[in-house]
Design an enzyme around this catalytic site. Sequence first.
Site, PDB file in Angstrom:
ATOM      1  N   CYS A 132       0.828  -1.207   0.000  1.00 25.14           N
ATOM      2  CA  CYS A 132       0.000   0.000   0.000  1.00 25.14           C
ATOM      3  C   CYS A 132       0.859   1.254   0.000  1.00 25.14           C
ATOM      4  CB  CYS A 132      -0.926  -0.012   1.211  1.00 25.14           C
ATOM      5  SG  CYS A 132      -1.892   1.486   1.348  1.00 25.14           S
ATOM      6  N   CYS A 135      -0.420   4.122   2.171  1.00 24.78           N
ATOM      7  CA  CYS A 135      -0.230   3.942   3.617  1.00 24.78           C
ATOM      8  C   CYS A 135       1.229   4.166   3.997  1.00 24.78           C
ATOM      9  CB  CYS A 135      -0.607   2.529   4.057  1.00 24.78           C
ATOM     10  SG  CYS A 135      -2.056   1.870   3.268  1.00 24.78           S
ATOM     11  N   ASP A 136       2.152   3.674   3.192  1.00 22.95           N
ATOM     12  CA  ASP A 136       3.541   3.567   3.641  1.00 22.95           C
ATOM     13  C   ASP A 136       4.550   4.449   2.893  1.00 22.95           C
ATOM     14  OD1 ASP A 136       2.678   1.634   5.438  1.00 22.95           O
ATOM     15  OD2 ASP A 136       2.892   0.033   3.972  1.00 22.95           O
TER      16      ASP A 136
END
Length: 317
Positions: A132, A135-136
Amino acid sequence: MRKVIVIGTGPAGLTAAIYLARANMNPLIIEGPEPGGQLTTTTEVENFPGFPEGIMGPELMDNMRKQAERFGAEFKTGWVNGVDLSKRPFKLSVEGQGELLAEALVISTGASAKYLGIPGEKDNVGRGVSTCATCDGFFFRGKKIVVVGGGDSAMEEASFLTKFATQVTVVHRRDELRASKIMQDRARENEKIKWALNRTPVEVVAGEKGVTGLKMRNNETGADELLETDGIFIAIGHTPNTKFLGGQIETDEVGYILVKPGSSETNVPGVFACGDVQDNKYRQAITAAGSGCMAALDCERFLEGSHASEWSQALSK
Ligand code: NAP
């Protein structure tokens, strides 16, 4: 007992929830481990009609949830461990919620990110391996990143990650990309994106602090090569979330639920499917939402129809 339970809260499940709640069906919505579905792991959505300037994925999902709640949809969180679809009411075993009963079911559990299945990959999730970018990506500011895959997701993630990384290398197992032309063109125009085509990932290499490289096989020469990197984003597609059904609903060989063409009906009367869990072809937020609407309408008609037959049976006695 509930009239209808919706499993899953992506655009399909939430659209079904909006329609069912507005039709006074008091739906219960089971929210699983990825609330909001795949759109919560994306950035800007530019192609959902009604948002000429685009909208962030998580915001779009939050809006859909609020819209369902406004009409009385009830949400519970829990992992559905198993179902008994052999007779109605259907039985659901939900972690933390016990056994739930419903006259009808809408399955909208979507699909989850696939992994490569190579040594070092799973051990380093959260230590440099991610599925992701949204997200990261932030954690890789000023670093070198690899994105694995040749589809639209890989192009999107690679482009997005150039906001943080000094360099993003796309590693793809063939010479030719699968991605749509527009997404390929965008990525190719981005100077921070490099290409390692015709390379098959074979091992994630890591040290004490996490990922340090990706070992790949050069498919032309057959030789192994090491690409130094701080992070590896896997963008190789998804698997439909249908294991919990225990084979009680007909699926294709990959696990996507089979619905009757032009409807959301599965092989079990009273069980409807919508969104990516039954769509291996279009997989868009808007098609998922559209199929969620279909599932709600099919479900409503089914419940009205089955009540009508129960009433006529009762009257004839
Ligand atoms: P996809 O189109 O199925 O592409 C998966 C990619 O990963 C392919 O290039 C595939 O290689 C590669 N791959 C699969 N398994 C692999 C393995 N074990 N090892 C190495 N490589 C592997 O999946 P996607 O990119 O997630 O896209 C899914 C759908 O969503 C598509 O319909 C896409 O158009 C859509 N989408 C649209 C947008 C957008 O329009 N904004 C963004 C993202 C996704 P091969 O090519 O060799 O098979």
